[in-house]
Scaffold this active site. Structure first.
Site, PDB file in Angstrom:
ATOM      1  N   TYR A  92       0.799  -1.225   0.000  1.00  0.00           N
ATOM      2  CA  TYR A  92       0.000   0.000   0.000  1.00  0.00           C
ATOM      3  C   TYR A  92       0.834   1.278   0.000  1.00  0.00           C
ATOM      4  O   TYR A  92       0.298   2.343  -0.321  1.00  0.00           O
ATOM      5  CB  TYR A  92      -0.936   0.020   1.208  1.00  0.00           C
ATOM      6  CG  TYR A  92      -1.934  -1.103   1.247  1.00  0.00           C
ATOM      7  CD1 TYR A  92      -2.819  -1.313   0.188  1.00  0.00           C
ATOM      8  CD2 TYR A  92      -1.996  -1.964   2.329  1.00  0.00           C
ATOM      9  CE1 TYR A  92      -3.734  -2.359   0.220  1.00  0.00           C
ATOM     10  CE2 TYR A  92      -2.910  -3.006   2.378  1.00  0.00           C
ATOM     11  CZ  TYR A  92      -3.778  -3.200   1.307  1.00  0.00           C
ATOM     12  OH  TYR A  92      -4.679  -4.231   1.339  1.00  0.00           O
ATOM     13  N   ILE A  93       2.081   1.211   0.416  1.00  0.00           N
ATOM     14  CA  ILE A  93       2.886   2.421   0.563  1.00  0.00           C
ATOM     15  C   ILE A  93       4.017   2.438  -0.460  1.00  0.00           C
ATOM     16  O   ILE A  93       4.417   1.394  -0.982  1.00  0.00           O
ATOM     17  CB  ILE A  93       3.440   2.573   1.996  1.00  0.00           C
ATOM     18  CG1 ILE A  93       4.253   1.339   2.405  1.00  0.00           C
ATOM     19  CG2 ILE A  93       2.310   2.812   2.970  1.00  0.00           C
ATOM     20  CD1 ILE A  93       4.859   1.423   3.789  1.00  0.00           C
TER      21      ILE A  93
END
Length: 327
Positions: free
Chosen positions: A125-126
């Protein structure tokens, strides 16, 4: 031999001097090899670039991937595994720590909160990319010494030719076999001023500085050498006679651990408070509500005496130099 690998034929009489000698030799050589590996390849930073092996391999992998755009952290972790043989979890955690310090890695997404202790989102997600500072001061392939990676397929840097004392800037902490390292972080601008003074042959003073803020007592710092101690205090402000605000916290603590220590002190009867709220966002903001009739000045003294609002840290400047640990 049984299916579980146990061979009853190798049961021996431990009174035999030869067997005892063999076991002693095995213990001495194998344990020494293990200890040396953990010290050199895992836990202690190198004085040349201020990096542990996993951090160096992450930065090397990010340079190979660099095209100016953000990359998924999961992708960076996967590429780093070409050089680092200890699994994706250790790489992810080390990359999150680098990203949270913001000097070498630019981040995008939820990277957690170092003040509250909130964890970062999963690597899928990052995103991250090298900062311009890292591109300018960390890499120079012409003066880099290279070695083969653990499987012999790739080349990786022995150390990176960093043109800035990263070791002092970001600090380092690691526990090896038989020794540990704890180097406190310092202020970026103060490091530059000290470096200029050093190059000019002038006297300079350089003390630790913490991104969490607070106050520091350096009277027993001992120039960062073994035996020195620094005392760190949170910043506590009076909102009114019944309310206190903790706006800066000691290095190494989070607002969660700080509140836990306050609650324990209250339960032990050390301090008299009504409740504690954590309103921390970009900056620390822990609100302490006092019981009616309680002195705010005495409560502040009690917070420093009985909670993590005051901590002592003993720096232990252990680094790898010339392939050996040195203090």
């Amino acid at each position: 031999m049984r299916k579980d690998g146990f061979d009853p034929r190798i049961i021996v009489d431990t009174s035999n001097d030869t067997i005892r000698h063999q076991l002693r030799g095995m213990f001495q050589s194998w344990f020494l090899d293990y200890a040396s590996y953990v010290i050199l390849e895992r836990a202690v930073p190198n004085i040349e670039d201020g990096l542990k092996p996993v951090q160096r391999r992450i930065l090397h992998a990010m340079k190979l991937l660099d095209d100016g755009r953000f990359n998924k952290v999961a992708n960076i972790v996967g590429h780093t595994m070409q050089f680092h043989p200890h699994g994706d979890a250790s790489i992810y955690e080390a990359l999150v720590q680098l990203g949270q310090k913001e000097l070498l890695v630019e981040t995008q997404g939820n990277w957690g909160n170092t003040l509250t202790g909130a964890s970062a989102a999963a690597g899928r997600y990052i995103e991250a990319r090298l900062s311009q500072f890292a591109l300018d001061v960390v890499y120079n392939p012409k003066v880099t010494d290279w070695t083969l990676s653990y499987d012999g397929r790739k080349k990786e840097p022995v150390t990176l030719p960093v043109k800035f004392p990263l070791l002092l800037s970001k600090g380092a902490e690691g526990i090896a076999v038989g020794l540990s390292s704890k180097i406190l972080p310092h202020n970026f601008n103060e490091i530059i001023d000290a470096a200029v003074a050093y190059l000019r042959g002038e006297e300079f003073t350089l003390y630790p500085d913490f991104y969490t803020g607070g106050f520091i007592d350096v009277s027993r710092y001992n120039d960062g050498e073994r035996g020195g101690v620094v005392k760190i205090r949170a910043k506590i402000e009076k909102i009114d006679n019944k309310t206190l605000a903790i706006t800066e916290i000691p290095y190494g603590k989070t607002t969660a651990t700080l509140i836990e220590s306050i609650v324990k002190a209250q339960e032990a009867g050390k301090i008299k408070i009504r409740s504690v709220d954590d309103n921390t966002g970009e900056h620390a903001n822990v609100i302490v509500y006092l019981q009616p009739g309680t002195s705010s000045d005495k409560t502040i003294d009690a917070l420093y005496a009985f909670t993590d609002c005051e901590v002592s840290i003993s720096p232990n400047c252990c680094v790898i130099s010339e392939n050996k640990p040195h203090f």
